[in-house]
Design an enzyme around this catalytic site. Structure first.
Site, short mmCIF file in Angstrom:
data_model
loop_
_atom_site.label_atom_id
_atom_site.label_comp_id
_atom_site.label_asym_id
_atom_site.label_seq_id
_atom_site.Cartn_x
_atom_site.Cartn_y
_atom_site.Cartn_z
N CYS A 1 102.06 90.99 49.65
CA CYS A 1 101.13 91.95 50.14
C CYS A 1 101.34 93.36 49.57
O CYS A 1 100.38 94.08 49.41
CB CYS A 1 101.22 91.97 51.66
SG CYS A 1 99.76 92.59 52.44
N LYS B 1 90.07 92.30 68.93
CA LYS B 1 91.23 93.16 69.12
C LYS B 1 92.24 92.50 70.06
O LYS B 1 93.45 92.54 69.82
CB LYS B 1 90.80 94.52 69.70
CG LYS B 1 90.05 95.40 68.75
CD LYS B 1 90.91 96.05 67.69
CE LYS B 1 90.91 95.40 66.37
NZ LYS B 1 89.70 95.10 65.67
N HIS C 1 74.78 78.28 78.52
CA HIS C 1 74.59 77.24 77.52
C HIS C 1 75.92 76.65 77.04
O HIS C 1 76.00 76.12 75.94
CB HIS C 1 73.80 77.78 76.33
CG HIS C 1 72.39 78.15 76.68
ND1 HIS C 1 71.40 77.22 76.89
CD2 HIS C 1 71.82 79.37 76.90
CE1 HIS C 1 70.27 77.83 77.21
NE2 HIS C 1 70.50 79.14 77.22
N GLU D 1 83.98 92.55 68.86
CA GLU D 1 85.08 93.39 68.39
C GLU D 1 86.18 93.50 69.45
O GLU D 1 87.38 93.45 69.14
CB GLU D 1 84.55 94.77 68.01
CG GLU D 1 85.61 95.77 67.55
CD GLU D 1 86.35 95.34 66.29
OE1 GLU D 1 87.38 95.96 65.99
OE2 GLU D 1 85.92 94.38 65.61
N GLU E 1 94.00 89.56 68.28
CA GLU E 1 94.83 89.99 67.15
C GLU E 1 96.21 90.47 67.60
O GLU E 1 97.20 90.14 66.96
CB GLU E 1 94.15 91.15 66.40
CG GLU E 1 93.05 90.74 65.45
CD GLU E 1 92.46 91.94 64.74
OE1 GLU E 1 92.32 91.89 63.51
OE2 GLU E 1 92.14 92.95 65.42
N LYS F 1 97.03 93.70 56.61
CA LYS F 1 96.06 94.78 56.75
C LYS F 1 94.93 94.66 55.74
O LYS F 1 93.76 94.76 56.07
CB LYS F 1 96.76 96.13 56.59
CG LYS F 1 95.84 97.34 56.72
CD LYS F 1 95.25 97.42 58.11
CE LYS F 1 94.41 98.66 58.31
NZ LYS F 1 93.74 98.66 59.63
N ARG G 1 100.76 96.80 55.97
CA ARG G 1 99.88 95.79 55.38
C ARG G 1 100.17 94.39 55.91
O ARG G 1 99.36 93.48 55.72
CB ARG G 1 100.03 95.80 53.85
CG ARG G 1 99.59 97.10 53.20
CD ARG G 1 100.06 97.20 51.77
NE ARG G 1 99.35 96.28 50.90
CZ ARG G 1 98.29 96.59 50.16
NH1 ARG G 1 97.80 97.82 50.22
NH2 ARG G 1 97.72 95.71 49.38
N ASN H 1 101.01 90.26 43.74
CA ASN H 1 100.03 90.08 44.80
C ASN H 1 98.87 89.25 44.26
O ASN H 1 98.44 89.46 43.13
CB ASN H 1 99.46 91.42 45.29
CG ASN H 1 100.45 92.19 46.11
OD1 ASN H 1 101.46 91.65 46.56
ND2 ASN H 1 100.18 93.47 46.32
N GLY H 2 98.33 88.36 45.08
CA GLY H 2 97.19 87.57 44.66
C GLY H 2 97.50 86.08 44.68
O GLY H 2 98.54 85.65 45.19
N TRP I 1 103.47 88.27 51.97
CA TRP I 1 102.79 87.53 53.02
C TRP I 1 102.52 86.15 52.44
O TRP I 1 101.82 86.01 51.46
CB TRP I 1 101.50 88.24 53.41
CG TRP I 1 100.82 87.71 54.62
CD1 TRP I 1 101.26 87.75 55.90
CD2 TRP I 1 99.52 87.09 54.68
NE1 TRP I 1 100.34 87.20 56.76
CE2 TRP I 1 99.26 86.77 56.03
CE3 TRP I 1 98.57 86.78 53.72
CZ2 TRP I 1 98.08 86.16 56.44
CZ3 TRP I 1 97.39 86.16 54.13
CH2 TRP I 1 97.16 85.86 55.48
#
Length: 609
Positions: free
Chosen positions: A2, A485, A504, A481, A488, A604, A27, A98-99, A74
């Protein structure tokens, strides 16, 4: 992924690398490591867990040297353990990356067939082995990196050192961010400016396909064919004060309370008494916005929720059709693009892999143009879009976005009003909406005063393992949202629904152990929402209602709770009602003892698909 830091200097670089990694902790990561060239050998320390654990190992057996690379990882390929932690070493070479390299399996198998043995499960070690092999064939480090990256499929930002070339780091980027920090007698590479701001504020941002070589005194950039290219050095406006936590317990708490000033910055010199000021989306915006007859919004996570709110605003006030799509889904279907459609890409970092790839994919689909709404001026998204609006939120360290969301809403509100003005909204109503938008920072400041009551509320919430969030109209995305939160940072399972969908299916989940959080501002849908909440109350569910001053909701909650949120008007209410939901998630997470700023398994900036 990361985070990457690299240094070439006249002083010992290991302490600088560790400081840089600590600046990148926001991050998200699960291991870290440092490698330094020390008198012709590569000295390395790695550890699973936090940077402090790796630092303790380094301090127990320190090493010196003026050239080094470092990384927070990460996990993508391979488990989060020391063997898979970066930097990876192969012979003469150490590398951080990274990637994701999509063709690493075929490359690995080819090398295994030639007798090479790998020490990790990562795609990164394959690159190290390829580069080392080419140096063994007589190539310089730069030549070996150039030859290797031409073979790669996928995304990468890398920094590489070789024991044969002390005093030199070679970096490259494709699909993942990498920048150069320019010092005096020392130079740096980093994933973002926050990694380097404590040592320099002079930054050079690499473009896609750039390969860079840094020494103590020189920075040389070339393209994939080895041809020199020029990149401009910028002075970063980021300050060390902006990335300090100050009096707050966590960065997330600080960033929640930063929102009045952050939104003020977003709106400053952009909205006046008579409307949105000219050219705030760029010098070419007049032509493109005048021709716009529809919008496609692409984003991920929190930014996607901001786009959903904007759909309600733009369709109501500008009477233009808007579709909002998760960027990772947009890329893989055949999208119908009506004539004169503007693509709007929303991202806090401007490096979100799916959003950036979707922006690039959109170029073949016949859009009128592209608009980026973003917080990072030098990011790939901003540089590649036709139009742009910077949210000016400042650094956001907490993984769970807060001020990024409200500043994106402020920016999208500006877009809605600009389009509304161009498409015939009554001038008197436009003036009223502009006045309401200018009140947004003050209304958010008032909402923050609910924190003591929310702390009490969190104490009764913390024992639950599941929660439902409900909203209607533009407040359904607010419920989404709030739900995001909570999950998370507290790890409580939470879902959000339009309140009309309750019967429903989700109503089957409601009992005395299922708190139901409702966003209930005044408006034409309030009576409908009340009926939905009665269904919850009749089944013993605990209601937590956030309402404004005139809703008559006092008799609705039963053994639950109601908090009054003074939004002042329906236009800015989505931003204002978001704030108590952020506070609720934060204080529940604090009581549960989770890592609020760096929740498990999350990063992040998601720079890989």
């Amino acid at each position: 992924m990361c985070g990457i830091v690299a240094v070439v200097a006249q002083r010992d670089v290991a302490p600088l690398l560790i400081v840089g990694l600590k600046a990148l902790e926001y991050r998200g990561y699960d291991s870290s490591g440092v490698a330094v060239l020390d008198h012709g050998s590569i000295k390395r320390v790695r550890a699973k867990g936090k940077v402090r654990e790796m630092e303790a190992r380094y301090l127990a057996d320190p090493f010196s040297g003026g050239t080094g690379i470092a990384h927070t990882r990460w996990a993508t390929h391979g488990a989060p353990n020391e063997a898979n932690a970066h930097p990876h070493v192969a012979g003469r070479v150490a590398i951080v990356h990274n990637g994701i390299i999509e063709n690493h399996v075929s490359l690995r198998n080819s090398m295994k067939a030639r007798g090479h043995t790998f020490q990790s499960d990562t795609d990164t070690e394959v690159m190290a082995a390829l580069i080392d092999g080419r140096i063994g064939q007589g190539m310089t480090l730069r030549e070996a990196v150039l030859t290797t990256v031409r073979e790669l499929e996928g995304a990468y930002a890398i920094a590489v050192i070789s024991r044969d070339e002390p005093g030199r780091v070679v970096g490259a980027r494709c699909g993942a961010p990498l920048l150069v920090g320019v010092g005096i007698g020392e130079n740096f590479l980093g994933s973002d400016a926050q990694a380097l701001i404590q040592v320099t504020n002079r930054m050079l941002y690499l473009d896609e396909g750039d390969v860079v070589e840094i020494t103590r005194d020189h920075v040389q950039v070339c393209d994939l064919d080895g041809r020199p290219v020029e990149r401009t050095v910028h002075e970063s406006e980021l300050s060390t004060d902006e990335v300090e936590r100050g009096e707050y317990r966590h960065y997330m708490q600080k960033e929640i309370f930063d929102q009045p000033s952050a939104v003020t910055n977003t709106l400053e010199a952009r909205v006046g008494p008579r409307g949105v000021l000219p050219n705030i989306f760029g010098s070419d915006s007049d032509t493109l916005l005048r021709r716009t007859r529809g919008l496609h919004v692409i984003a991920c996570g929190t930014s996607y929720h901001a786009g959903l709110v904007a759909k309600y605003w733009i369709e109501e006030y500008a009477r233009l059709p808007v579709s909002v799509e998760v960027a990772s889904e947009y890329r893989y279907r055949e999208v119908v693009v009506p004539a004169d459609t503007l693509l709007v890409a929303i991202s806090q970092s401007g490096e979100t892999a799916d959003t950036l790839a979707a922006l690039r994919e959109s170029r073949r689909r016949g859009y009128l143009g592209t608009l980026a709404i973003c917080n990072v001026p030098e990011s790939s998204l901003v540089r590649e879009a036709d139009l742009k609006l910077m949210t000016r939120a400042g650094p956001e360290i907490g993984v769970a976005s807060t001020k990024a969301f409200t500043t994106q809403l402020a920016g999208l509100a500006l877009l809605a009003l600009e389009l509304a003005n161009r498409h015939g909204l009554d001038p008197e109503r436009l003036d009223m909406l502009c006045a309401e938008l200018r009140r947004m920072p003050l209304a958010i400041r008032d909402a923050l005063k609910l924190e003591p009551a929310i702390i009490d509320l969190a104490a009764g919430f913390v024992r639950h393992e599941h929660a439902l969030f409900l909203g209607r109209g533009a407040h359904y995305p607010v419920a989404l949202e709030g739900s995001l939160k909570l999950k998370e940072i507290s790890y409580i399972h939470a879902e959000a629904y339009p309140a009309g969908e309750l019967k429903h299916g989700p109503l089957a989940l409601v009992d005395e152990d299922m708190p139901v959080v409702a966003v209930a501002p005044s408006g034409p849908l309030l009576d409908k929402l009340k009926s939905n909440l009665q269904e919850v109350r009749a089944r013993g569910g605990r209601l937590i209602v956030f309402a404004d001053g005139g809703t008559g909701m006092d008799d609705m909650t039963g053994h639950g709770a109601m908090l009054r949120v003074a939004s002042g008007c329906s236009f800015i209410a989505p931003a204002v009602f978001t704030v108590p939901l952020q506070l609720l998630a934060y204080h529940v997470a604090v009581l549960r003892g989770t890592d609020v700023d760096q929740p498990r398994n999350l990063a992040k900036s998601v720079t890989v698909e």
